[in-house]
Write a protein that holds these residues in place. Structure first.
Motif, mmCIF file in Angstrom:
data_model
loop_
_atom_site.group_PDB
_atom_site.id
_atom_site.type_symbol
_atom_site.label_atom_id
_atom_site.label_comp_id
_atom_site.label_asym_id
_atom_site.label_seq_id
_atom_site.Cartn_x
_atom_site.Cartn_y
_atom_site.Cartn_z
ATOM 1 N N MET A 65 0.848 -1.211 0.000
ATOM 2 C CA MET A 65 0.000 0.000 0.000
ATOM 3 C C MET A 65 0.871 1.245 0.000
ATOM 4 O O MET A 65 1.981 1.242 0.529
ATOM 5 N N SER A 73 -6.448 2.489 5.405
ATOM 6 C CA SER A 73 -6.847 1.089 5.637
ATOM 7 C C SER A 73 -7.221 0.845 7.094
ATOM 8 O O SER A 73 -7.911 -0.123 7.417
ATOM 9 N N LYS A 81 -11.896 -2.849 -2.147
ATOM 10 C CA LYS A 81 -12.442 -4.003 -2.855
ATOM 11 C C LYS A 81 -13.834 -3.795 -3.432
ATOM 12 O O LYS A 81 -14.215 -4.459 -4.383
ATOM 13 N N ALA A 100 -11.583 -5.470 9.085
ATOM 14 C CA ALA A 100 -10.610 -6.286 9.795
ATOM 15 C C ALA A 100 -9.488 -5.460 10.428
ATOM 16 O O ALA A 100 -9.251 -5.557 11.640
ATOM 17 N N PRO A 102 -9.037 -2.136 11.196
ATOM 18 C CA PRO A 102 -9.364 -1.305 12.354
ATOM 19 C C PRO A 102 -9.808 -2.132 13.567
ATOM 20 O O PRO A 102 -9.499 -1.773 14.713
HETATM 21 P P1 ADP Z 1 -11.226 -5.484 3.513
HETATM 22 O O1 ADP Z 1 -10.288 -6.622 3.334
HETATM 23 O O2 ADP Z 1 -12.596 -5.944 3.835
HETATM 24 O O3 ADP Z 1 -11.187 -4.528 2.398
HETATM 25 P P2 ADP Z 1 -9.521 -4.801 5.709
HETATM 26 O O4 ADP Z 1 -9.744 -3.964 6.924
HETATM 27 O O5 ADP Z 1 -9.162 -6.186 5.931
HETATM 28 O O6 ADP Z 1 -10.804 -4.651 4.823
HETATM 29 O O7 ADP Z 1 -8.395 -4.106 4.852
HETATM 30 C C1 ADP Z 1 -8.586 -2.757 4.412
HETATM 31 C C2 ADP Z 1 -7.829 -2.472 3.130
HETATM 32 O O8 ADP Z 1 -6.431 -2.479 3.386
HETATM 33 C C3 ADP Z 1 -8.027 -3.496 2.058
HETATM 34 O O9 ADP Z 1 -9.178 -3.211 1.278
HETATM 35 C C4 ADP Z 1 -6.755 -3.378 1.245
HETATM 36 O O10 ADP Z 1 -6.857 -2.377 0.295
HETATM 37 C C5 ADP Z 1 -5.724 -2.952 2.281
HETATM 38 N N1 ADP Z 1 -4.879 -4.080 2.730
HETATM 39 C C6 ADP Z 1 -5.053 -4.811 3.854
HETATM 40 N N2 ADP Z 1 -4.105 -5.759 3.972
HETATM 41 C C7 ADP Z 1 -3.318 -5.654 2.897
HETATM 42 C C8 ADP Z 1 -2.162 -6.362 2.434
HETATM 43 N N3 ADP Z 1 -1.641 -7.391 3.109
HETATM 44 N N4 ADP Z 1 -1.581 -5.954 1.279
HETATM 45 C C9 ADP Z 1 -2.095 -4.904 0.584
HETATM 46 N N5 ADP Z 1 -3.185 -4.210 0.965
HETATM 47 C C10 ADP Z 1 -3.796 -4.560 2.107
#
Ligand code: ADP
Ligand code: MG
Length: 609
Positions: A65, A73, A81, A100, A102
């Motif tokens: 990111m 995030s 997504k 997830a 937060p």
């Molecule tokens: P979700 O997976 O439902 O979108 P999350 O809170 O799990 O929500 O993650 C938020 C956002 O952070 C994700 O939509 C993604 O864009 C980014 N993200 C999380 N983990 C990763 C990772 N390991 N690599 C790249 N981007 C990530």
């Protein structure tokens, strides 16, 4: 009046959301692996300390990111997504709720480090109990590393629910294995307190299963590959000799997502009904793929449950896909052939082994036959098998392997596994002993006849109805009220399975005809049994639900117990009908029909190894 209602600050709502998503270390790991997979990682490493209570660390080589995205995030409902309402109907990613990160960050000491491949440096964010403490640049390889320390340090009630480190480690291992099975194209490593729990390289599903479930479990797995009605079902399932007493080794995935779903489970057990005993569960990894609009994954925060738009269609597609494999009884063919059906090297090696084994059996001294013949009945079976084996014709059949060993004929049904067996004889007028290459095959004659009869009844039933035979002297039968009601309600259905029952007034009926196959053998008792069974079901239930059981009952009645020993012609006939029978390896009650004793097992008994 003071205001009663207030909107909760985000730090509290995150903690509340965490209550749903973050139950224990394993659930954190599930969410984080999902994120890594969504970020197209090809290599994911999970490290935990003290069952995850002290430390959880997930590193991936995904797309990472930017600094701005990394900060975003951690906000609730921040996701890359989905963007619009309609996106909810076409979810192809594992995540989409934006909850997830937060949630996890609100109940732990959290560190997110991430770098996009094109960027020169990464971003590191430190969060404590949901409060961002520090944001800075950091040096790192492209990808994302998330560290979760002291989970639930600020929610003591939750902390209390955590089990011992061993138990939590077990859950973590299961979670990683489950996800590793879903993506054989991704390498996974799981390390607990410095010890490697799992390390799997990229490969195919069969290899992944043998690495995660163990070689024994994976040795008897048969490929499922079926596509129908826009629904595809692929994966591997075990044969009936490779079962467990729990559902733990049933790995089912909908559009790549591990689910424990009632519909899915029911379809599987329906397919196996009559093949394995009640209370036993197959080993399997099955992937159901369907258009995303057909399935709602937004049913539960952990997404372990789903809802299907066309539930019966999914159910039937799954059941059919499994039955298609079970019907062929592929486990009767030799596992070596199954593992590499087109590998000449393997089949050559296998032929050599068979030839060597045959040689060993030919060299068995006669003396041993008479010695062991005097011991227990079990030993007698064993020695008779060997006494009969040095017949010239069979020796030839072994060095020039019979059809089942030839790779170009992997379908055991077509080339007739049972009719290819060399008959040794009969044991106790109950078991048929046969030889297949270097294996002794013992067939339960009663179970086999019952399976053949059952299958014929099913075929008849599906075609024009079960053939019936009119009784020369129709019998009257006194029933209970429920039984009478049931006989009337299901009169037509019963006629379809061969019973002609006519009301005679009051609680009496006339039995005019019974299934031809069961005619003569206490057929009146059979009518009573059938009606009692239906009465237990009640009049409102569907006849179809009981149909298989009823047919099994008729089949059972049609096979006489304690029949005199069969001659070779009758045995041959039975073996041939078994080849024409689907699911031939189990009787309709799920008991096995045949059992194979390998030469190696005998050699162990005789201490020849
Ligand atoms: P979700 O997976 O439902 O979108 P999350 O809170 O799990 O929500 O993650 C938020 C956002 O952070 C994700 O939509 C993604 O864009 C980014 N993200 C999380 N983990 C990763 C990772 N390991 N690599 C790249 N981007 C990530
Ligand atoms: Mg996520």
């Amino acid at each position: 009046m003071p205001q009663r209602i207030s909107i909760l600050p985000e730090i509290i709502t995150n903690k509340i959301a965490a209550g749903e998503v973050v139950e224990r270390p394993a659930s954190v790991i599930k969410e984080l692996i999902e994120n890594s997979l969504d970020a197209d990682a090809g290599d994911i490493t999970v490290e935990i300390a003290a069952g995850g209570r002290r430390l959880i660390k997930i590193s991936d080589n995904g797309h990472g990111m930017s600094r701005e995205d990394a900060l975003l995030s951690l906000e609730r409902h921040a996701t890359s997504k989905i963007r619009t309402d309609s996106d909810l109907d076409g979810i192809l990613t594992l995540g989409f709720r934006g909850e997830a990160l937060p949630s996890i960050a609100s109940v732990s000491r959290f560190r997110l480090a991430t770098r996009e491949p094109a960027s020169l440096e990464g971003t590191e964010i430190i969060v404590e109990g949901g409060r961002v403490k520090e944001v800075r640049a950091c040096g790192m390889a492209p990808g994302t590393v998330i560290t979760v320390e002291q989970i639930f340090f600020n929610t003591p009630a939750r902390l209390k629910f955590l089990r011992s480190a061993e138990t939590e480690t077990g859950h973590v291992g299961d979670t990683v294995a489950r996800m590793a099975i879903s993506r054989p194209d991704v390498a996974f490593t799981c390390i607990s307190d410095g010890r490697e729990l799992l390390r799997v390289q990229r490969g195919d599903l069969r290899r992944r299963l043998s690495q995660t479930l163990g070689k024994d479990a994976a040795a008897d797995l048969h490929a499922v590959d079926c596509s129908d009605n826009g629904i595809s079902v692929t994966g591997f399932i075990s044969g009936p000799n490779n079962v467990r007493s729990t559902t733990a080794a049933m790995f089912t995935y909908i559009n790549g997502r591990f689910v424990r779903d009632k519909v899915v489970q029911h379809a599987i057990m329906q397919a196996y009904r009559g093949v394995i005993d009640r209370g036993r569960y197959p080993i399997l990894a099955l992937f159901v793929t369907l258009p995303p609009g057909e399935v709602d994954v937004n049913v539960h925060p952990t997404k372990h449950e789903v809802r299907f738009r066309r539930q019966p269609v999914v159910h039937d597609a799954l059941q059919k896909a499994i039955e298609e494999v079970l019907r062929r009884s592929p486990w009767l063919a030799h596992p070596q052939e199954q593992a590499a059906p087109s590998s000449p090297a393997t089949s050559q090696a296998y032929r050599e082994r068979i030839a060597a084994a045959a040689q060993a059996s030919l060299n068995l001294p006669r003396r041993e036959t008479s010695y062991y013949a005097a011991t227990s009945s079990c030993d007698k079976v064993v020695t008779r098998a060997f006494a009969a084996s040095p017949a010239p014709s069979e020796a030839a059949a072994v060095s020039e392997p019979a059809a089942p060993f030839q790779p170009e004929a992997a379908d055991s049904k077509k080339q007739g596994f049972f009719s290819s067996l060399a008959i040794i004889g009969q044991f106790h007028a109950e078991y048929i002993l046969c030889q297949s290459g270097s294996e002794l095959v013992v067939i339960d004659q009663h179970a086999a006849s019952e399976r053949v009869a059952y299958q014929r009844l099913r075929q008849q039933c599906e075609a024009t109805g079960v053939e019936s035979q009119r009784l020369l002297f129709p019998e009257t039968l006194e029933l209970s009220f429920t039984e009478t009601a049931v006989a009337q309600r299901f009169q037509e259905d019963l006629a379809r399975i061969g019973f002609e029952l006519e009301p005679f007034g009051g609680n009496t009926i006339i039995v005019a005809a019974v299934p031809r196959m069961a005619a003569g053998n206490s057929s009146i008792q059979l009518v009573r049994d059938i009606l009692a069974e239906l009465a237990a079901l009640g009049t409102s239930a569907a006849f179809r639900e009981k149909l298989d059981e009823l047919l099994a009952r008729i089949a059972c009645h049609s096979v006489v117990r304690g029949i005199p020993p069969l001659d070779n012609r009758q045995i041959n006939e039975l073996l041939r009908s078994m080849d024409e029978t689907d699911f031939a390896a189990s009787c309709p009650h799920g008991r096995p029909v045949s059992h194979t004793i390998k030469l190696a097992e005998l050699e162990k008994i005789f201490k020849r190894t």
